[in-house]
Write a protein that holds these residues in place. Structure first.
Motif: not given
Ligand code: MN
Length: 233
Positions: A110-112, A193-195, A197-199, A55-57
């Motif tokens: 950020n996500h890449t 680090v992604d903080v 909640e979806h992470a 879901i995150h990606h």
């Molecule tokens: Mn994220």
């Protein structure tokens, strides 16, 4: 039979695949595409669960890519700039598009970085120049982890905790809100680090501390070392 020539070609292809996401930041940004995850959704189990990764990606990151492309379509003059250039100087983009780019282009950037900073294998702790720099700046790897976790815990709502090379080329810990990037601070990311909640919510619910503790099991120190080297350039 694997000939020397075919092996070289395969090796060159592997090197290119690794280099692509960073190179993409230096190219014309529109249209952006969702970079492949590079490992199966379940590869980081049990630390990061497969459904969260999918879901995150496929949903969250994809939404940032689509959102950024919609804004870049309306601002063709920005196609001359790289993603890093745009995010490093958001004051230079049209005000009507600024917040949308901060959120969506920042989310893509950020996500890449984030997908590459996690790995099912690889080095489990820093080595070489990065290890020396971490020991010098924080005392030990454990102290660094404590400082990153503390920054992540203190981020109210959604955001990121980062190890960066700051504008004075020193290692530092920073936290950014939402999808703001360290680039806005004049800093270059080494590890993040992604903080949001979806992470972590599907596996850890409200327990951000448990997620942060688990996250270090999948940290890709080879990638962090490469980011550290690039940031010094
Ligand atoms: Mn994220």
């Amino acid at each position: 039979m694997i000939t020397r020539r075919s092996f070289s070609r395969a090796a060159a292809g592997a090197a290119l695949a690794v280099a692509l996401p960073r190179a993409a930041f230096a190219q014309t940004p529109a249209p952006l595409s969702l970079p492949p995850l590079g490992y199966p959704f379940a590869a980081l189990e049990p630390h990061i669960d497969a459904m969260t990764m999918e879901i995150h990606h496929d949903k969250h990151h994809a939404a940032y890519v689509n959102g950024a492309n919609a804004i870049l379509d309306k601002n063709p003059e920005l196609s001359k700039k790289s993603v890093v250039e745009i995010l490093s100087n958001l004051g230079a983009v049209p005000e009507a598009s600024r917040a949308g780019l901060r959120n969506n282009l920042g989310g893509h950037y950020n996500h890449t970085l984030f997908w590459e900073l996690m790995a099912p294998g690889g080095a489990k702790e820093p080595a070489g120049d990065l290890k020396s720099a971490i020991d010098g700046a924080f005392g030990s790897l454990d102290k660094l982890k404590e400082a990153v976790n503390d920054a992540g815990m203190k981020r109210f709502g959604s955001g990121w905790a980062w190890l960066v090379l700051d504008k004075d080329k020193k290692l530092a810990i920073v936290s950014t809100a939402n999808q703001d990037t360290p680039l806005e601070l004049g800093a270059k990311p080494v590890l993040g680090v992604d903080v949001w909640e979806h992470a972590y919510y599907l596996k850890h619910q409200n327990r951000r501390a448990d997620y942060l503790k688990a996250w270090w099991n999948v940290a890709n120190w080879d990638k962090a070392a490469a980011n550290f080297k690039a940031a010094q350039g």
